[in-house]
Design a protein around this motif. Structure first.
Motif, short mmCIF file in Angstrom:
data_model
loop_
_atom_site.label_atom_id
_atom_site.label_comp_id
_atom_site.label_asym_id
_atom_site.label_seq_id
_atom_site.Cartn_x
_atom_site.Cartn_y
_atom_site.Cartn_z
N PRO A 103 -9.96 -12.66 -8.77
CA PRO A 103 -9.74 -12.98 -10.19
C PRO A 103 -11.06 -13.33 -10.87
CG PRO A 103 -9.11 -14.85 -8.81
CD PRO A 103 -9.52 -13.74 -7.87
N PRO A 104 -11.17 -13.08 -12.19
CA PRO A 104 -12.36 -13.53 -12.91
C PRO A 104 -12.32 -15.05 -13.03
CG PRO A 104 -10.75 -12.63 -14.44
CD PRO A 104 -10.17 -12.43 -13.07
N ARG A 125 1.33 -5.02 -8.77
CA ARG A 125 1.31 -6.26 -8.01
C ARG A 125 0.00 -6.36 -7.25
NH1 ARG A 125 4.45 -6.68 -2.78
NH2 ARG A 125 2.32 -6.42 -2.06
N LEU A 126 -0.46 -7.56 -7.02
CA LEU A 126 -1.66 -7.72 -6.21
C LEU A 126 -1.39 -7.17 -4.81
CD1 LEU A 126 -2.77 -11.38 -7.08
CD2 LEU A 126 -3.36 -9.25 -8.25
N THR A 127 -2.43 -6.65 -4.18
CA THR A 127 -2.29 -6.19 -2.80
C THR A 127 -2.26 -7.41 -1.88
OG1 THR A 127 -4.67 -6.13 -2.38
CG2 THR A 127 -3.68 -4.15 -3.32
N ALA A 128 -1.92 -7.17 -0.63
CA ALA A 128 -1.82 -8.27 0.34
C ALA A 128 -3.11 -9.08 0.38
CB ALA A 128 -1.51 -7.70 1.73
N GLU A 129 -4.24 -8.39 0.45
CA GLU A 129 -5.52 -9.09 0.55
C GLU A 129 -5.80 -9.85 -0.75
OE1 GLU A 129 -5.04 -5.96 1.29
OE2 GLU A 129 -5.58 -5.69 3.39
N GLU A 130 -5.44 -9.21 -1.87
CA GLU A 130 -5.67 -9.88 -3.16
C GLU A 130 -4.84 -11.14 -3.28
OE1 GLU A 130 -6.92 -6.06 -5.99
OE2 GLU A 130 -4.81 -6.60 -5.75
N VAL A 131 -3.61 -11.10 -2.76
CA VAL A 131 -2.75 -12.29 -2.83
C VAL A 131 -3.44 -13.45 -2.11
CG1 VAL A 131 -0.57 -13.31 -2.03
CG2 VAL A 131 -0.58 -11.03 -3.04
N ARG A 132 -3.83 -13.20 -0.86
CA ARG A 132 -4.43 -14.28 -0.07
C ARG A 132 -5.78 -14.71 -0.66
NH1 ARG A 132 -8.10 -14.39 3.87
NH2 ARG A 132 -8.14 -16.21 5.25
N ASP A 133 -6.63 -13.73 -0.98
CA ASP A 133 -7.96 -14.06 -1.50
C ASP A 133 -7.88 -14.80 -2.83
OD1 ASP A 133 -8.76 -12.69 0.71
OD2 ASP A 133 -9.70 -11.03 -0.35
N SER A 134 -6.92 -14.40 -3.68
CA SER A 134 -6.81 -15.03 -4.99
C SER A 134 -6.38 -16.48 -4.86
CB SER A 134 -5.77 -14.31 -5.86
OG SER A 134 -6.18 -12.99 -6.05
N ILE A 135 -5.45 -16.74 -3.95
CA ILE A 135 -5.00 -18.12 -3.75
C ILE A 135 -6.20 -18.98 -3.35
CG2 ILE A 135 -3.58 -19.61 -2.29
CD1 ILE A 135 -1.52 -17.26 -2.24
N LEU A 136 -6.99 -18.47 -2.40
CA LEU A 136 -8.17 -19.22 -1.96
C LEU A 136 -9.18 -19.37 -3.10
CD1 LEU A 136 -8.65 -17.55 1.55
CD2 LEU A 136 -7.92 -19.92 1.13
N ALA A 137 -9.34 -18.33 -3.90
CA ALA A 137 -10.31 -18.38 -5.00
C ALA A 137 -9.87 -19.39 -6.05
CB ALA A 137 -10.48 -17.00 -5.62
N VAL A 138 -8.59 -19.36 -6.36
CA VAL A 138 -8.05 -20.22 -7.41
C VAL A 138 -8.17 -21.70 -7.03
CG1 VAL A 138 -5.83 -20.93 -8.39
CG2 VAL A 138 -6.53 -18.53 -8.49
N ASP A 139 -7.94 -22.01 -5.77
CA ASP A 139 -8.01 -23.43 -5.40
C ASP A 139 -9.42 -23.84 -5.01
OD1 ASP A 139 -8.48 -23.06 -2.62
OD2 ASP A 139 -6.34 -22.93 -2.20
N LEU A 142 2.14 -25.30 -6.66
CA LEU A 142 2.85 -24.30 -5.87
C LEU A 142 3.62 -23.35 -6.80
CD1 LEU A 142 3.59 -23.37 -2.98
CD2 LEU A 142 5.56 -24.89 -3.09
N MET A 143 4.21 -23.93 -7.84
CA MET A 143 4.93 -23.11 -8.81
C MET A 143 3.98 -22.11 -9.47
SD MET A 143 6.00 -22.70 -12.27
CE MET A 143 5.15 -24.03 -13.03
N MET A 144 2.79 -22.61 -9.85
CA MET A 144 1.83 -21.72 -10.53
C MET A 144 1.42 -20.55 -9.63
SD MET A 144 1.44 -22.84 -13.59
CE MET A 144 0.02 -21.89 -14.15
N LEU A 145 1.29 -20.83 -8.32
CA LEU A 145 0.87 -19.78 -7.39
C LEU A 145 1.99 -18.75 -7.16
CD1 LEU A 145 -1.09 -21.89 -4.73
CD2 LEU A 145 -2.04 -20.47 -6.56
N ASN A 146 3.19 -19.10 -7.61
CA ASN A 146 4.32 -18.18 -7.47
C ASN A 146 4.63 -17.38 -8.74
OD1 ASN A 146 5.91 -18.25 -4.77
ND2 ASN A 146 5.21 -20.35 -5.09
#
Lengths: 491, 872
Positions: free
Chosen positions: B240-241, B689-703, B860-864
């Motif tokens: 994500p930017p 939809r985000l790809t599998a890697e994007e889902v995991r990487d974005s969560i880590l990036a966002v937090d 958690l809600m936001m990540l969903n």
């Protein structure tokens, strides 16, 4: 049809299927199967590549072109390969030859051999039931059910090596990467119950089988068709339990807020059904949290049932729990349940290379009563007719010894026994034969593909028409050349 | 009772797909018998065959037998098994896919008789052996020269008039070369005329708009700036930017603000991590071998690093492909390790270390290479012609084996043997130092072995039974062998103490341990790579019905007949060459203009990864069975542009992303939605939809916990015990790398084929056993369970909550605003803020949550949110 520029069988169909998966969401529903019916679901006859409703021939068989006998399958996977001559394939000659070295062609993990020392069967066989079927002393309880069982004594598989043979029994192919039969069944039929996965796998407490998740993999199909590991104790499904500090009202509030946001988002994104599908998937997940623990709660069963499955005996308790759980799952509409008897390596499963007596006594001992209980319980509840039970391993074992000393037998894919019960199978029958020593199937030989074809057939699916377009081919569980069900055992 | 029948080992039925394992039994049964000799004999006349007795035998016994037992599969059904018809004498003599079935010269050796006697590979009829009298009948008939009453045709009347298959025959290679779109040379088409020329920002738009206007559709309005930078950033980096990047773009009012963003992203090292992942999907990149042991592939990660590096360097695509196919044969392979590391390409697939049939397994390995090469570089399912001519495409079975011949000489994979690994040296003088180390080890080994033999000789002398045997040996050769046998045998271990005494036997044991160690090559950096069995290759045969044990005609390396005539010209290898040079010839041809698919297939993929689907929707299959391009002119225009740009990818990315078509919003147009619900014409930009890697990487990036360290060996994020329980040995080959390392990007996660990481698998990461050109985007409740209850999500939600508090202070409104900006990129509206605040307040007031818990579950809600998981 002669225009080579015109595709007769294209990815468009798959694209549409993807579209439907997104729309259908979840553990694919029956309605989905209906839609796909009009969508060239059975690839072999598919022409409606571009328009969902296009049917060149209105006489084309409908989706349920076979009358389904069974609604669910319970596959009791005797991992490691039980010895057929010590269990269900009675070979009187073999007893006499015990200890003698004979000329015999075998192929196992120890390679190809031309001679071997016969190991006489280590258990007596007696006749049971009206059918007078010979059953080994290993299975005193199961022996009382023989008139509900049909034995296939002439099974063959392509590989006598665990890795590839396991893959073949589960996916039809000895190379990894293809979907499992449970995936095919759910792809073909959908799930009756949206609150439970349609393909549940219960592992042995000692560990998973060789190749692990490849044995319940969706292969080249979407992840929705993957087998879900179900545990008989603790958290039944991965991530089913809420975090310890999250109460139900908290989770409900989170989900309600989430839904509000997602609904607003969807309004500004018309035409993307995956958005609403994702909203529903959260509600489904929420319901599963209530539903699945209830499904696995064996305390709701009465004492007589517990006894029937051997839950009050330490020896049979563990496997009994999983058998009883299997009944509760099929009652709830789960399409395909697979239970592994044996896990990990060597004597943790039926792979009796060393001490045959010790190994088979242990594995038969812990499964005999629960399996008999499962058959009797399904029968008394009127569920046996709609539940197909399949018993067997990835191959059988050789009539001769593997080593200079001892009773251990090497693998044998040239002839082995599997049995089926319920689900429209003719009880009290046997089909096929191995030779006098049980070394190789010689009469009415059947391949794993025929077993798979029989399972699909009993579920009302034509095994030679259920296909999935992948890698330039209409792939089938039974292979591109097709296979016939084993008609001799079908009621 | 131990008669002939006992010795049979029926391993396969005739009806089995041919691409499965076979045995050598058939060849043994047939001896030196060669198929082509019999073929010539098949046309022979009936010598004494037509005698009255023989015809009586046929009419009264053989004919009814064939009709009742054989014709169903060999003449009657729409599907003819094994390509064999038994409906006429000619068809019997012609034989089937396995060659002739009857030998008139040597009837005893006829395949048909071997089959009915269950004497080899093929057993007929498949379900049970015939009774002896029927076997005798057919034997008599064959020996009599296959007598057949003139005019008798056993083809059932109903079927005689219908073609054998409901499908039309594929076009011939010659015809398809002239007519089928994909085989035509790439021609740069003129730009189409459009009405709304103001919308055309670059030629891509002209091609898209022309088709929209023809339907009366209007392109969707431009996306807002937040959506656009989010789309572009994910597209080029998979991340994500940041709020700062968004702010800068929104504030930048210059006309080239967007172009600056694209240039920045194309220069980001994360570009290679995003686009390298696409490539890894295509080349079936996995880091273990599947099957029972599923062991890790040594040093496979260097191939991944090579791919990431190549994308970041914007390596020309032809060079990139040549390195993978033949990097080891490149003249400049000495100056860089990239070309040799690139050939790890050959070693990425599944591999059974304990195959049922070794020869067939070797061909399965070659099939994996042919399949991947054909589909990935050429966009053709050449693999469908392994067992027979392609049923739909103009690809012959010989094409398959001619392509396979380029790879014939490759040393089979051994998972870390001398043939699939090579030392690599990062430091100057590294090789010399290593060679010195090897030489010194060799000396050590020699010394140790000499001493071991010495002790063994002593043992022989002192151990009576051995001394007696030794004394009888006369030649020095025998004596040497005996000494070695004892030196490395079991006896000296068990009895050494008695014969030699404690000291010497201890020394012996120590030396044996040391020898094992000394024989091990020195620890060193290595790369997985390809190698060949020298400069000359063994012959390549067509495998009849795909069975490696049933060789047919010899073929030479060559390209598919539909694209090129004749065999490939392979230059004579230079003296001392380690390889045949065949793969270089193949790589040069595939990447040349002679193969019109090469550039088309790749630009189609680039387009697909930007726009959500290819111009050809079946990116690995441009054949007759594949989809037709929805915008054929655009495809060819892009292909010629790609070529003009020197086959660099980055100019194509920029071209596509600068188009107005790419910058459209996902807004709906009711007319277009009704008439083109699947958006075939690109009237809007599709949500994805985000790809599998994007889902995991974005969560880590966002937090805030994403570790952006690049390259190196793989990482092993946490997998719960419940998931590990599916392994034969729970936890085996899954290491720990520590929290900070675990938080690296998903492209660095170890890919163990039998143990996928749950969050990646749930969101449709590639199935790695075969090339994966398009990923699924499923929606299923198990995803929701993991996203709500899973350990990973809950830990990351807590980290996001901590970050909000840390960066936004105690003001809840500011926390909510930051959470929105991090996850969706945009600033929330007032009602949205209120809804979030209300949720947290109610959780505390009614559900007994602490403020900390409320914040965590808000996160958690936001990540969903769908708005987080989908890109506009």
């Amino acid at each position: 049809m002669s225009d080579p520029q015109r595709p007769t069988n294209t990815f468009c169909r798959r694209t549409r299927r993807e579209f439907l998966w997104q729309a259908g969401a979840g553990f694919t529903g029956l309605a989905l199967a209906g839609l796909l019916d009009g969508d060239g679901f059975f690839g072999a006859r598919a022409y409606g590549a571009h328009k969902a409703a296009a049917r060149l021939n209105p006489e084309e068989p409908r989706f349920a072109q076979l009358l389904p006998k069974a609604k669910s399958v319970i596959f009791l996977f005797m991992y490691g390969g039980p010895s057929h001559v010590d269990t269900f394939d009675y070979k009187p000659k073999l007893y006499e030859l015990d200890g003698k070295t004979i000329q015999i062609k075998t192929f196992g993990r120890g390679g190809k051999k031309n001679e071997g020392r016969v190991v006489g069967p280590k258990w007596k066989m007696k006749q049971y039931g009206q059918s007078g079927k010979y059953i080994s002393d290993l299975f005193p309880n199961l022996a009382t059910c023989v008139d509900d069982i049909s034995f296939i004594h002439s099974m063959t598989a392509d590989s006598p090596i665990h890795g590839s043979a396991m893959l073949q029994m589960n996916t039809g192919k000895i190379l990894s990467g293809s979907p499992c039969i449970g995936s095919w069944v759910n792809y073909g039929l959908g799930s009756v119950n949206q609150n439970m996965p349609g393909f549940c796998v219960m592992l042995d407490p000692t560990g998973g089988p060789i190749s692990g998740s490849k044995n319940w993999s969706n292969g080249y199909m979407p992840a929705s068709y993957q087998g879900v590991i179900l545990r008989s104790a603790g958290e039944p499904i991965l991530d089913l339990k809420r975090p310890d500090d999250m109460t139900d009202p908290m989770q409900r509030r989170l989900l309600d807020t989430l839904k509000d946001f997602n609904n607003e988002h969807e309004v500004s994104h018309e035409g993307y059904s995956e958005l609403s599908a994702r909203v529903s998937s959260y509600e489904m997940a929420y319901r599963m949290q209530q539903y699945a623990p209830d499904a696995v709660d064996l305390s709701k069963e009465n004492l007589a049932t517990w006894d029937m499955y051997g839950l009050n005996d330490k020896k049979t308790e563990e496997f009994g729990r999983r058998c009883l759980l299997a009944r509760r799952l099929v009652e709830r509409g789960v399409r395909f349940v697979q239970i592994y008897a044996g896990g990990a390596n060597n004597d943790d499963n039926w792979d009796a290379h060393g001490d045959l007596v010790k190994n088979h006594t242990f594995h038969a001992g812990r499964t005999d009563k629960p399996i008999a209980g499962l058959i009797q319980d399904l029968k008394q509840r009127g569920l046996l007719e709609e539940t197909l039970i399949v018993w067997g391993g990835e191959f059988g074992r050789q009539p001769t010894a593997e080593y200079a000393k001892g009773t251990g037998r090497d693998h044998n894919a040239a002839g082995f026994t599997m049995w089926m019960a319920g689900g429209g199978i003719k009880g009290g029958t046997s089909v096929g034969e191995t030779d006098e020593l049980g070394n190789a199937a010689v009469t009415d030989r059947f391949h794993v593909k025929n077993l798979h074809a029989t399972i699909l057939h009993q579920l009302g699916v034509d095994p030679n028409r259920l296909s999935y377009f992948y890698g330039g081919l209409d792939q089938r569980l039974v292979g591109v050349e097709g296979a016939e069900p084993i008609r001799q055992i079908i009621a | 009772m131990m008669g002939k029948d006992m010795a049979k080992f029926p391993r396969r039925k005739f009806s089995r797909p041919a691409a499965v394992l076979g045995g050598v039994a058939l060849l043994c049964a047939l001896g030196t018998f060669a198929f082509w000799e019999i073929r010539s004999a098949a046309a022979a006349e009936m010598p004494k065959t037509a005698s009255a007795d023989n015809l009586k035998l046929f009419d009264q016994q053989v004919k009814p037998f064939l009709a009742a037992n054989c014709i169903k599969c060999h003449g009657g059904e729409t599907k003819i098994k094994g390509g064999l018809r038994l409906t006429s004498r000619d068809s019997v003599l012609k034989g089937g896919d396995d060659g002739a079935v009857v030998s008139l010269d040597a009837p005893d050796k006829s395949l048909l008789l071997a089959a009915i006697n269950y004497g080899g590979e093929i057993k007929m009829p498949p379900d049970s052996k015939l009774p002896p009298d029927k076997i005798e009948l057919l034997t008599k008939w064959v020996k009599a020269g296959v007598p057949w009453t003139a005019g008798v045709d056993l083809t059932p009347a109903v079927l005689a008039e219908t073609p054998a298959s409901g499908r039309p025959d594929p076009p011939t290679p010659e015809a398809a070369r002239k007519s089928f779109w994909a085989f035509q040379p790439v021609k740069r088409p003129p730009l189409p005329a459009v009405k709304d020329s103001a919308w055309v920002r670059n030629p891509v738009d002209a091609f898209i708009l022309a088709k929209l206007e023809a339907k009366g559709f209007k392109p969707a309005p431009p996306a807002d700036k937040v959506s656009l930078i989010r789309r572009a950033t994910y597209d080029l980096t998979g991340l994500p930017p940041t709020p700062a990047e968004i702010d800068a773009f929104v504030a930048d009012q210059s006309t080239n603000a967007y172009e600056k963003v694209i240039d920045r992203l194309l220069a980001s090292p994360h570009y290679g991590e995003k686009w390298g992942r696409y490539w890894l999907d295509l080349v079936r990149y996995g880091e273990s071998n599947s099957y029972e042991r599923d062991n890790p592939k040594p040093n496979v990660w260097r191939y991944r690093d090579y791919v990431i590096r190549s994308f970041n360097d914007d390596k020309p695509y032809d060079r990139f492909v040549k390195e993978q196919l033949a990097g080891d044969e490149m003249p400049d392979a000495a100056s860089s390790y990239d070309p040799i590391i690139a050939t790890g390409f050959y070693r990425l697939g599944i591999w059974d270390d304990e195959p049922n049939d070794r020869l067939q397994a070797r061909y399965d390995g070659l099939d994996d290479i042919v399949t991947t090469t054909g589909q990935v570089f050429m966009g053709l399912t050449i693999d469908c012609a392994r067992c027979h001519n392609h049923k739909i495409d103009p690809i012959l079975q010989t094409d398959y084996y001619r392509l396979l011949a380029f790879f014939q000489n490759i040393r089979p994979f051994e998972n870390g043997g001398a043939g699939d690994q090579t030392e690599i040296f990062d430091m100057p003088g590294g090789r010399q130092a290593y060679d010195a180390q090897v030489a010194s080890k060799k000396q050590q080994v020699a010394a140790t072995e000499a001493r071991i033999i010495e002790i063994a000789s002593d043992f022989i002398a002192k151990y009576p039974a051995q001394a007696a045997i030794y004394a009888k040996l006369t030649t020095e050769r025998e004596r040497k062998r005996k000494r070695e046998e004892v030196a490395y045998g079991r006896l000296i271990f068990d009895e050494g103490e008695l014969a030699l005494g404690h000291k010497e036997s201890e020394e012996y044991r120590k030396l044996r341990r040391e020898l094992d160690e000394e024989k091990h090559p020195p620890d060193h950096a290595r790369a997985l790579c390809v190698s060949e069995n020298g400069a000359t290759a063994a012959d390549t045969y067509v495998c009849l019905r795909g069975n490696a044990n049933v060789p047919g005609e010899i073929v030479h390396p060559g390209f598919p007949k539909v694209l090129a005539d004749g065999d490939a010209v392979i230059p004579k290898p230079a003296p001392g060459a380690k390889t045949t040079g065949r793969r270089t010839v193949l790589a040069n041809w595939i990447t040349s203009d002679a193969d019109p698919l090469f550039t088309r297939v790749m630009v189609n993929r680039i387009f697909q990864y930007h726009f959500g689907r290819g111009i050809v929707r079946s990116p690995n299959n441009f054949g007759v069975q594949g989809d037709r391009p929805t915008h054929p002119e655009l495809l060819d225009w892009l292909a010629s542009e790609f070529k003009a740009d020197g086959l660099h990818l980055k100019p194509i990315h920029k071209l596509l992303m600068m188009s107005n078509a790419y910058q459209m919003s996902s807004a709906v147009d009711e007319k277009a939605l009704a008439e083109d619900p699947q958006n075939n014409l690109f009237w809007r930009f599709d949500l994805r939809r985000l790809t599998a890697e994007e889902v995991r990487d974005s969560i880590l990036a966002v937090d805030g916990s994403l570790n952006t360290k690049m390259y190196g060996p793989s990482i092993y994020p946490f997998i719960s015990r419940g998931v590990m329980a599916g392994q034969t040995h729970p936890g085996e080959d899954w290491h720990t790398t520590g929290t900070d390392e675990d938080n690296r990007r998903s492209i660095y996660v170890h890919i163990k084929r039998s143990l996928p990481v749950p969050i990646l698998q749930a969101f449709d990461a590639a199935e790695t056993d075969r090339s994966c050109p398009v990923r699924f985007a499923t929606v299923q409740p198990t995803q929701a369970l993991g996203m709500l209850n899973g350990t990973f999500l809950n830990e990351e939600a807590q980290k996001l909550a901590d970050r909000l508090k840390r960066e936004a202070g105690d003001d809840l409104t500011k926390q909510v605003t930051l959470a929105f900006r991090l996850t969706t990129g945009r600033v929330p509206t007032q009602p949205e803020i209120s809804r979030c605040l209300d949720m947290m307040a109610a959780m505390q007031k009614h559900d007994g949550a602490t403020p900390e818990q409320a914040r965590k579950y808000y996160c958690l809600m936001m990540l969903n949110l769908n708005e987080f998981m989908f890109l506009d």
